[in-house]
Design a protein around this motif. Structure first.
Motif, PDB file in Angstrom:
ATOM      1  N   TYR A  15       0.816  -1.220   0.000  1.00  0.00           N
ATOM      2  CA  TYR A  15       0.000   0.000   0.000  1.00  0.00           C
ATOM      3  C   TYR A  15       0.847   1.266   0.000  1.00  0.00           C
ATOM      4  CZ  TYR A  15      -3.438  -3.430   1.259  1.00  0.00           C
ATOM      5  OH  TYR A  15      -4.234  -4.536   1.233  1.00  0.00           O
ATOM      6  N   CYS A  23       7.146   5.358   7.372  1.00  0.00           N
ATOM      7  CA  CYS A  23       5.901   5.221   8.129  1.00  0.00           C
ATOM      8  C   CYS A  23       6.096   4.303   9.337  1.00  0.00           C
ATOM      9  CB  CYS A  23       4.789   4.696   7.216  1.00  0.00           C
ATOM     10  SG  CYS A  23       3.189   4.645   8.019  1.00  0.00           S
ATOM     11  N   SER A  53      -3.367   6.653  11.631  1.00  0.00           N
ATOM     12  CA  SER A  53      -2.555   7.191  10.529  1.00  0.00           C
ATOM     13  C   SER A  53      -3.143   6.839   9.162  1.00  0.00           C
ATOM     14  CB  SER A  53      -1.133   6.638  10.597  1.00  0.00           C
ATOM     15  OG  SER A  53      -0.525   7.006  11.799  1.00  0.00           O
ATOM     16  N   SER A  55      -6.123   5.837   8.287  1.00  0.00           N
ATOM     17  CA  SER A  55      -7.514   6.179   7.953  1.00  0.00           C
ATOM     18  C   SER A  55      -7.612   7.469   7.152  1.00  0.00           C
ATOM     19  CB  SER A  55      -8.358   6.278   9.222  1.00  0.00           C
ATOM     20  OG  SER A  55      -7.846   7.319  10.028  1.00  0.00           O
ATOM     21  N   ALA A  56      -6.543   8.274   7.139  1.00  0.00           N
ATOM     22  CA  ALA A  56      -6.565   9.507   6.342  1.00  0.00           C
ATOM     23  C   ALA A  56      -6.401   9.233   4.853  1.00  0.00           C
ATOM     24  CB  ALA A  56      -5.461  10.444   6.822  1.00  0.00           C
ATOM     25  N   VAL A  57      -5.796   8.093   4.522  1.00  0.00           N
ATOM     26  CA  VAL A  57      -5.473   7.829   3.110  1.00  0.00           C
ATOM     27  C   VAL A  57      -6.028   6.501   2.587  1.00  0.00           C
ATOM     28  CG1 VAL A  57      -3.367   9.225   3.079  1.00  0.00           C
ATOM     29  CG2 VAL A  57      -3.231   6.830   3.753  1.00  0.00           C
ATOM     30  N   ALA A  59      -9.248   3.323   2.913  1.00  0.00           N
ATOM     31  CA  ALA A  59     -10.604   3.004   3.358  1.00  0.00           C
ATOM     32  C   ALA A  59     -10.535   2.183   4.649  1.00  0.00           C
ATOM     33  CB  ALA A  59     -11.320   2.214   2.280  1.00  0.00           C
ATOM     34  N   THR A  62      -9.659  -1.362   4.107  1.00  0.00           N
ATOM     35  CA  THR A  62      -8.241  -1.612   3.819  1.00  0.00           C
ATOM     36  C   THR A  62      -7.445  -1.673   5.116  1.00  0.00           C
ATOM     37  OG1 THR A  62      -8.534  -0.305   1.815  1.00  0.00           O
ATOM     38  CG2 THR A  62      -6.273  -0.812   2.433  1.00  0.00           C
TER      39      THR A  62
ATOM     40  N   PHE B  64     -17.697   4.131   0.585  1.00  0.00           N
ATOM     41  CA  PHE B  64     -16.906   4.338   1.799  1.00  0.00           C
ATOM     42  C   PHE B  64     -17.839   4.722   2.937  1.00  0.00           C
ATOM     43  CE2 PHE B  64     -13.842   5.609  -1.640  1.00  0.00           C
ATOM     44  CZ  PHE B  64     -13.059   4.478  -1.551  1.00  0.00           C
ATOM     45  N   LYS B  65     -17.361   4.520   4.171  1.00  0.00           N
ATOM     46  CA  LYS B  65     -18.199   4.846   5.324  1.00  0.00           C
ATOM     47  C   LYS B  65     -18.352   6.357   5.425  1.00  0.00           C
ATOM     48  CE  LYS B  65     -17.062   0.795   8.099  1.00  0.00           C
ATOM     49  NZ  LYS B  65     -16.185   0.253   9.118  1.00  0.00           N
ATOM     50  N   GLU B  68     -15.628   9.071   6.802  1.00  0.00           N
ATOM     51  CA  GLU B  68     -14.202   8.718   6.718  1.00  0.00           C
ATOM     52  C   GLU B  68     -13.530   9.581   5.647  1.00  0.00           C
ATOM     53  OE1 GLU B  68     -12.717   4.895   5.186  1.00  0.00           O
ATOM     54  OE2 GLU B  68     -14.763   4.357   4.706  1.00  0.00           O
ATOM     55  N   ALA B  69     -12.216   9.697   5.734  1.00  0.00           N
ATOM     56  CA  ALA B  69     -11.486  10.649   4.892  1.00  0.00           C
ATOM     57  C   ALA B  69     -11.732  10.408   3.401  1.00  0.00           C
ATOM     58  CB  ALA B  69      -9.994  10.568   5.207  1.00  0.00           C
ATOM     59  N   LEU B  70     -11.673   9.144   2.973  1.00  0.00           N
ATOM     60  CA  LEU B  70     -11.859   8.864   1.554  1.00  0.00           C
ATOM     61  C   LEU B  70     -13.268   9.223   1.097  1.00  0.00           C
ATOM     62  CD1 LEU B  70      -9.998   5.567   0.608  1.00  0.00           C
ATOM     63  CD2 LEU B  70      -9.239   7.906   0.506  1.00  0.00           C
ATOM     64  N   ALA B 129      -3.366  14.590   3.158  1.00  0.00           N
ATOM     65  CA  ALA B 129      -3.592  13.465   4.075  1.00  0.00           C
ATOM     66  C   ALA B 129      -2.404  12.511   4.110  1.00  0.00           C
ATOM     67  CB  ALA B 129      -4.855  12.719   3.670  1.00  0.00           C
ATOM     68  N   PHE B 130      -1.613  12.454   3.047  1.00  0.00           N
ATOM     69  CA  PHE B 130      -0.467  11.537   3.019  1.00  0.00           C
ATOM     70  C   PHE B 130       0.618  11.925   4.018  1.00  0.00           C
ATOM     71  CE2 PHE B 130      -2.423  10.101  -0.906  1.00  0.00           C
ATOM     72  CZ  PHE B 130      -2.174   8.728  -0.862  1.00  0.00           C
ATOM     73  N   ARG B 132       0.072  12.069   7.014  1.00  0.00           N
ATOM     74  CA  ARG B 132      -0.206  11.198   8.162  1.00  0.00           C
ATOM     75  C   ARG B 132       0.547   9.871   8.082  1.00  0.00           C
ATOM     76  NH1 ARG B 132      -5.347  12.442  10.296  1.00  0.00           N
ATOM     77  NH2 ARG B 132      -5.155  10.620  11.639  1.00  0.00           N
ATOM     78  N   VAL B 133       0.977   9.512   6.870  1.00  0.00           N
ATOM     79  CA  VAL B 133       1.771   8.276   6.755  1.00  0.00           C
ATOM     80  C   VAL B 133       3.225   8.621   6.434  1.00  0.00           C
ATOM     81  CG1 VAL B 133      -0.067   6.633   6.249  1.00  0.00           C
ATOM     82  CG2 VAL B 133       0.926   7.959   4.383  1.00  0.00           C
ATOM     83  N   LEU B 207      -1.847   2.777  -2.662  1.00  0.00           N
ATOM     84  CA  LEU B 207      -2.673   3.901  -2.197  1.00  0.00           C
ATOM     85  C   LEU B 207      -2.494   5.128  -3.097  1.00  0.00           C
ATOM     86  CD1 LEU B 207      -2.379   3.721   1.706  1.00  0.00           C
ATOM     87  CD2 LEU B 207      -4.296   3.038   0.264  1.00  0.00           C
ATOM     88  N   VAL B 264      -8.541  -0.615  -4.635  1.00  0.00           N
ATOM     89  CA  VAL B 264      -7.541  -0.567  -3.553  1.00  0.00           C
ATOM     90  C   VAL B 264      -8.209  -0.826  -2.201  1.00  0.00           C
ATOM     91  CG1 VAL B 264      -5.855   0.904  -2.362  1.00  0.00           C
ATOM     92  CG2 VAL B 264      -6.024   0.978  -4.863  1.00  0.00           C
ATOM     93  N   ALA B 265      -9.449  -0.367  -2.084  1.00  0.00           N
ATOM     94  CA  ALA B 265     -10.173  -0.546  -0.816  1.00  0.00           C
ATOM     95  C   ALA B 265     -10.651  -1.986  -0.621  1.00  0.00           C
ATOM     96  CB  ALA B 265     -11.369   0.408  -0.752  1.00  0.00           C
TER      97      ALA B 265
END
Lengths: 74, 271
Positions: A15, A23, A53, A55-57, A59, A62, B64-65, B68-70, B129-130, B132-133, B207, B264-265
């Protein structure tokens, strides 16, 4: 048993690709640990950080799959 | 157990149908039928594909829920696409049913305004948002800001000054003549470049996949918008011009991006 950090890298690699290492380090740091010192006792806290972390990018499904993948590793 | 992501048949089908539609529309645009009435109607063929793209994106967003961000990111992109489709329908209705030129500035411009803002905000939210990772933002921000500043400066000197100082244009026409080129840079080109620079940090990470398609779509729209604003200011734009191909390709690419996001989800599992 493979270190938790290796399992985490393997679970995230499909991913996050090239951003995986950064990360994993960041996740470990958020628990006050270095990546290679993570062990099974850190898993519950790690899951929480991972969910916050990713959940921002990604689903929710996932993130659940990644966590399930992580738990299923020996 | 390991997981992996594959591009689904649904996504390939959307891309294929979009490609066939683009080919058909390009044929209509470049070699219009001799019957003037048919040619006018076929000039709006792209609208069907933009409506279909809006439906695909909204369906993915609702998968998506809520909250949620997506969900938020794709809802904004879906809103932008749907808004463009409504603007195009209003334009086509005025032209084909009321049989008069679509007013510009007019009602469709309200929807096109919503489109640019919703797409830009949706994509920027996704890119940021990326962080965050642990994807670093500094270089993408610096490069995007530098290129956007250069483009805005160049556009101000070579295009916008001419629009503002043209005594033949009404205030509203001048406002639109300034807004569209600036919005292209700020809401389409800038976010497209920014998210490409961000997701390129992921390498082959899945992603990032949806956002490559989205960025390509925004780039197509950005080029079409720039040409459109030049044609519109000079009063020479007509529906069914090659400019419309860029918008159609752009929205088809957004629909492909949405479908990839769905793929992807829903990763496949292998034990």
């Amino acid at each position: 048993m493979a270190p938790l950090a290796d399992d985490l890298r393997s679970a995230l690699q499909p991913y996050l690709g090239a951003a995986t290492a950064a990360c994993v380090q960041s996740l470990a740091a958020s628990l006050g640990r270095s990546a290679d010192s993570l062990d099974a006792a850190d898993l519950p806290a790690l899951e929480g950080q991972l969910r916050a972390s990713l959940s921002a990018v990604a689903a929710a499904g996932t993130v659940d799959t990644i966590i399930e993948d992580l738990r299923s590793r020996p | 157990m390991t997981t992996y992501v594959v591009i689904s048949r649904r996504t390939w089908s959307i891309a294929l149908v979009g490609l066939i539609g683009l080919g058909a529309f390009a044929y209509v645009v470049l070699a219009p039928p001799s019957d003037a009435q048919a040619a006018r109607a076929l000039a709006y063929l792209d609208v069907f594909f933009i409506i279909a793209s809006a439906i695909v994106i909204m369906l993915v967003a609702t998968s998506f829920k809520p909250g949620e961000a997506l969900w938020r990111q794709w809802m904004l992109i879906g809103l932008g696409t749907a808004s463009f489709a409504i603007g195009d329908v209003a334009w086509a209705f005025t032209d084909l049913v009321l049989k008069r030129p679509a007013p510009s500035p007019g009602l469709p411009d309200v929807f096109y305004f919503i489109t640019t803002v919703a797409l830009g905000v949706g994509v920027m939210r996704a890119a940021i948002a990326f962080r965050r990772v642990s994807v670093t933002m500094r270089t993408p921000i610096v490069i995007t800001a530098a290129l956007m500043s250069a483009l805005v400066l160049g556009e101000s000197v070579f295009v916008l000054m001419g629009v503002v100082s043209d005594p033949a244009l009404s205030f509203a026409a001048k406002a639109l003549g300034v807004y569209y080129p600036l919005a292209d840079i700020v809401f389409l080109f800038g976010p497209a470049l920014f998210i490409v620079l961000v997701v390129s940090r992921l390498g082959r990470g899945s992603l990032g996949w949806p956002w490559w398609a989205v960025a390509a779509g925004l780039a197509c729209m950005s080029v079409s918008d720039l040409v459109f604003s030049a044609l519109q200011t000079s009063g020479s734009y007509l529906a069914g011009s090659p400019v419309d191909l860029g918008w159609m390709a752009g929205f088809v690419l957004l629909a492909c991006g949405a479908s990839i996001a769905h793929d992807v989800a829903h990763p496949l599992r292998h034990t």
